[in-house]
Design a protein around this motif. Structure first.
Motif, PDB file in Angstrom:
ATOM      1  N   TYR A 114    -107.706 -56.135 -37.516  1.00 27.53           N
ATOM      2  CA  TYR A 114    -107.484 -57.162 -36.498  1.00 27.53           C
ATOM      3  C   TYR A 114    -108.759 -57.958 -36.197  1.00 27.53           C
ATOM      4  N   GLY A 115    -109.610 -58.144 -37.149  1.00 32.22           N
ATOM      5  CA  GLY A 115    -110.844 -58.881 -36.914  1.00 32.22           C
ATOM      6  C   GLY A 115    -111.206 -59.751 -38.091  1.00 32.22           C
ATOM      7  N   SER A 116    -112.207 -60.574 -37.870  1.00 30.41           N
ATOM      8  CA  SER A 116    -112.701 -61.464 -38.912  1.00 30.41           C
ATOM      9  C   SER A 116    -114.122 -61.085 -39.278  1.00 30.41           C
ATOM     10  N   ASP A 135    -104.011 -61.526 -45.249  1.00 28.80           N
ATOM     11  CA  ASP A 135    -102.558 -61.422 -45.139  1.00 28.80           C
ATOM     12  C   ASP A 135    -102.011 -62.426 -44.123  1.00 28.80           C
ATOM     13  N   TRP A 136    -102.493 -62.325 -42.879  1.00 30.66           N
ATOM     14  CA  TRP A 136    -102.080 -63.208 -41.793  1.00 30.66           C
ATOM     15  C   TRP A 136    -103.344 -63.737 -41.150  1.00 30.66           C
ATOM     16  N   TYR A 163    -105.151 -59.313 -40.271  1.00 26.21           N
ATOM     17  CA  TYR A 163    -104.897 -60.343 -39.258  1.00 26.21           C
ATOM     18  C   TYR A 163    -106.190 -61.078 -38.907  1.00 26.21           C
ATOM     19  N   GLY A 164    -106.959 -61.444 -39.874  1.00 27.58           N
ATOM     20  CA  GLY A 164    -108.223 -62.130 -39.608  1.00 27.58           C
ATOM     21  C   GLY A 164    -108.623 -62.962 -40.796  1.00 27.58           C
ATOM     22  N   GLY A 165    -109.883 -63.317 -40.859  1.00 26.45           N
ATOM     23  CA  GLY A 165    -110.354 -64.149 -41.947  1.00 26.45           C
ATOM     24  C   GLY A 165    -111.789 -63.841 -42.302  1.00 26.45           C
ATOM     25  N   LEU A 166    -112.338 -64.691 -43.148  1.00 29.40           N
ATOM     26  CA  LEU A 166    -113.703 -64.529 -43.619  1.00 29.40           C
ATOM     27  C   LEU A 166    -114.345 -65.900 -43.741  1.00 29.40           C
ATOM     28  N   SER A 167    -115.597 -65.997 -43.286  1.00 34.48           N
ATOM     29  CA  SER A 167    -116.355 -67.223 -43.517  1.00 34.48           C
ATOM     30  C   SER A 167    -117.730 -66.843 -44.057  1.00 34.48           C
TER      31      SER A 167
END
Length: 178
Positions: A114-116, A135-136, A163-167
């Protein structure tokens, strides 16, 4: 970043091993050893070994885990060859811009629920995000090149964010006024 005598010696050992394996000729070994033993920066050393296979010591894998908190590494820290990061309910920030990186390739495996995650590379560094999936939520975004370059830190990111992303980016420019 300037290198130590230990860094020069480690590179010299890698070159000697490559020679004994038949990967370098005697003349290539002599030329590279001369440069290695007088090198001043990590860029000088990395240029000598980028065309050689990288050994992956078992003890050079570091695992960072958190269930509910924010994982952060920044400043002057030693980046391992392989870094596994797992976070269930928090975000991850890995700032490599001032870190000590002695490997030409750094593998970062992310497991985020649940984190990025945010990864800050040193100027000129490159990152390959092809093995990372979301995924989401947010996608994986990168403001840095992805193709490996001689003498540049090459970060390979794998894993997933449910439920997160990456930058991935370079450090922000700081403006100083007098």
């Amino acid at each position: 970043m300037r290198v130590s005598d230990e860094d020069r010696e480690r590179t010299a050992q890698q070159l000697q091993l490559a020679f004994t394996e038949g990967r370098l000729t005697h003349l290539e070994l002599e030329d590279r050893l001369e440069i290695a033993l007088t090198a001043k920066t990590y860029g000088d050393l990395l240029g000598l070994i980028t065309d050689l296979p990288v050994e992956q010591p078992v003890d050079d894998v570091v695992t960072l885990e958190s269930k509910n908190g924010h994982l952060k590494r920044s400043g002057d820290w030693a980046v391992p060859r392989r870094l596994r990061v797992s976070s269930k309910y928090g975000s991850v920030e890995l700032d490599l811009s001032e870190a000590v990186i002695t490997h030409p390739v750094v593998d970062i495996e992310l497991d985020l629920t649940y984190g990025s995650a945010k990864i800050v590379l040193p100027e000129g560094g490159v990152a390959n995000l092809d093995a990372f999936q979301t995924d989401w939520g947010n996608t994986a975004t990168s403001d840095v090149p992805s193709r490996q370059r001689p003498g540049a830190v090459y970060v390979v990111v794998s894993g997933r964010a449910k439920y997160g992303g990456l930058s991935v980016r370079y450090p922000r420019k700081r403006w100083f006024t007098h």
